[in-house]
Scaffold this active site. Structure first.
Site, short mmCIF file in Angstrom:
data_model
loop_
_atom_site.label_atom_id
_atom_site.label_comp_id
_atom_site.label_asym_id
_atom_site.label_seq_id
_atom_site.Cartn_x
_atom_site.Cartn_y
_atom_site.Cartn_z
N CYS A 44 -4.92 -3.42 2.68
CA CYS A 44 -4.62 -3.47 4.10
C CYS A 44 -5.84 -3.74 4.99
O CYS A 44 -6.34 -4.84 5.03
CB CYS A 44 -3.89 -2.18 4.52
SG CYS A 44 -2.90 -2.46 6.01
N GLU A 102 0.86 -1.19 0.00
CA GLU A 102 0.00 0.00 0.00
C GLU A 102 0.90 1.25 0.00
O GLU A 102 1.93 1.25 0.69
CB GLU A 102 -0.84 -0.06 1.28
CG GLU A 102 -1.76 1.11 1.54
CD GLU A 102 -2.47 0.96 2.91
OE1 GLU A 102 -2.02 0.15 3.76
OE2 GLU A 102 -3.47 1.67 3.14
N VAL A 125 -0.11 -2.69 10.63
CA VAL A 125 0.49 -2.26 11.90
C VAL A 125 -0.03 -3.10 13.07
O VAL A 125 0.65 -3.23 14.08
CB VAL A 125 0.25 -0.76 12.18
CG1 VAL A 125 1.01 0.10 11.20
CG2 VAL A 125 -1.24 -0.41 12.14
N LYS A 146 -9.76 2.12 -1.81
CA LYS A 146 -9.93 1.44 -0.50
C LYS A 146 -11.28 1.77 0.13
O LYS A 146 -11.62 2.94 0.33
CB LYS A 146 -8.79 1.85 0.42
CG LYS A 146 -8.70 1.08 1.73
CD LYS A 146 -7.44 1.49 2.50
CE LYS A 146 -7.23 0.70 3.77
NZ LYS A 146 -5.98 1.09 4.46
C1 ACM Z 1 -3.86 0.06 7.20
O1 ACM Z 1 -4.99 -0.15 6.72
N1 ACM Z 1 -2.94 0.68 6.50
C2 ACM Z 1 -3.52 -0.39 8.55
#
Ligand code: ACM
Length: 267
Positions: A141, A38, A168, A109
């Protein structure tokens, strides 16, 4: 079919340096589907919307997409990579798929994480892209924590979940194994490593990029320390068999009439 990930340590704001490094690593290979992290070209911790807008790019037409398109063509690669996309007056956290034929597809996203909600617009559609001889389900992510996203992609025919990430939280990789088992699909999670310190903000990314089979096996993985390019051979047909036992087909056995709560909004 050859599929893989490129795990990277981008330097915040150094777009040309980050893109050049990724391109040099990918230029050593050919004929594969490869996923990058990402926001691999910019880094992650934007201070504000103005800084993000400065680093966002058009797709197609921006520098990063143009470089990836050239590389995809030259090395016969299908490359899925994350960037900040400038689109109709907004900025999206996007995954771009560049094909050897020069096509680009974009997924914006849908599930924004934490401070991303301050600056990014939310994507409104999930996307399955036929590319590189497979049907690719694009996720980014934090989409991992919504099983509905992976399920919808699988129901639309996705065979491989392509998952650029800046993970994370400590359990995203493990959860992706479950996403694979419950949908009998492959998943390529390309994460980043390193830390970003910007003003009072601090974030460390967990690495551990991985390729997972429809049975939930981790077929290849990276550490949390080093940049890493891994490519393996898989039999895509495994993702077409949805049988868990001879008498259980994952999709045919669902009871959608019981799942109304899934599509009702709750506050
Ligand atoms: C994330 O969605 N970059 C943790």
């Amino acid at each position: 079919m050859r599929i893989g990930f490129l795990q990277l340590r981008p330097r915040f704001g150094a777009v040309r340096e980050n893109v050049r490094k990724a391109a040099a690593l990918l230029d050593k290979m050919s004929d594969a589907i490869i996923v990058l992290p990402e926001l691999f070209n910019t880094g992650y911790l934007f201070r504000n919307g103005a800084e993000l807008a400065e680093l966002a790019e058009k797709v197609p037409g921006g520098y990063t997409t143009a470089e990836m398109q050239k590389l995809a063509k030259r090395r016969r690669l299908t490359i899925v990579f994350g960037l900040a996309q400038k689109h109709k007056g907004a900025v999206y956290n996007a995954a771009v798929c560049a094909t050897p034929a020069g096509k680009v597809e974009v997924y914006q996203k849908a599930h924004l994480f934490d401070r991303e909600k301050l600056f990014f617009a939310r994507g409104k559609a999930l996307k399955v892209v036929p590319a590189g001889g497979a049907k690719l389900g694009l996720m980014i992510c934090f989409d991992w924590i919504f099983p509905e996203a992976a399920r919808s992609l699988a129901l639309q025919g996705a065979q491989i979940l392509c998952h650029p990430a800046n993970l994370v939280l400590p359990y995203g990789q493990e959860a992706m194994r479950t996403r694979c088992i419950e949908n009998r699909v492959f998943a390529i999670t390309a994460n980043r490593i390193g830390s970003e310190h910007r003003g009072t903000m601090d974030l460390t990314f967990t690495g551990g990029s991985q390729i997972v089979s429809p049975a939930g096996e981790v077929l290849a993985s990276a550490s949390d320390r080093s940049e890493s390019l891994r490519v393996i051979d898989v039999d895509l047909a495994e993702a077409n068999n949805k049988n868990i036992t001879p008498n259980n087909d994952l999709f045919a056995d669902r009871s959608p009439a019981l799942y109304g709560a899934l599509v009702r909004r709750r506050r």
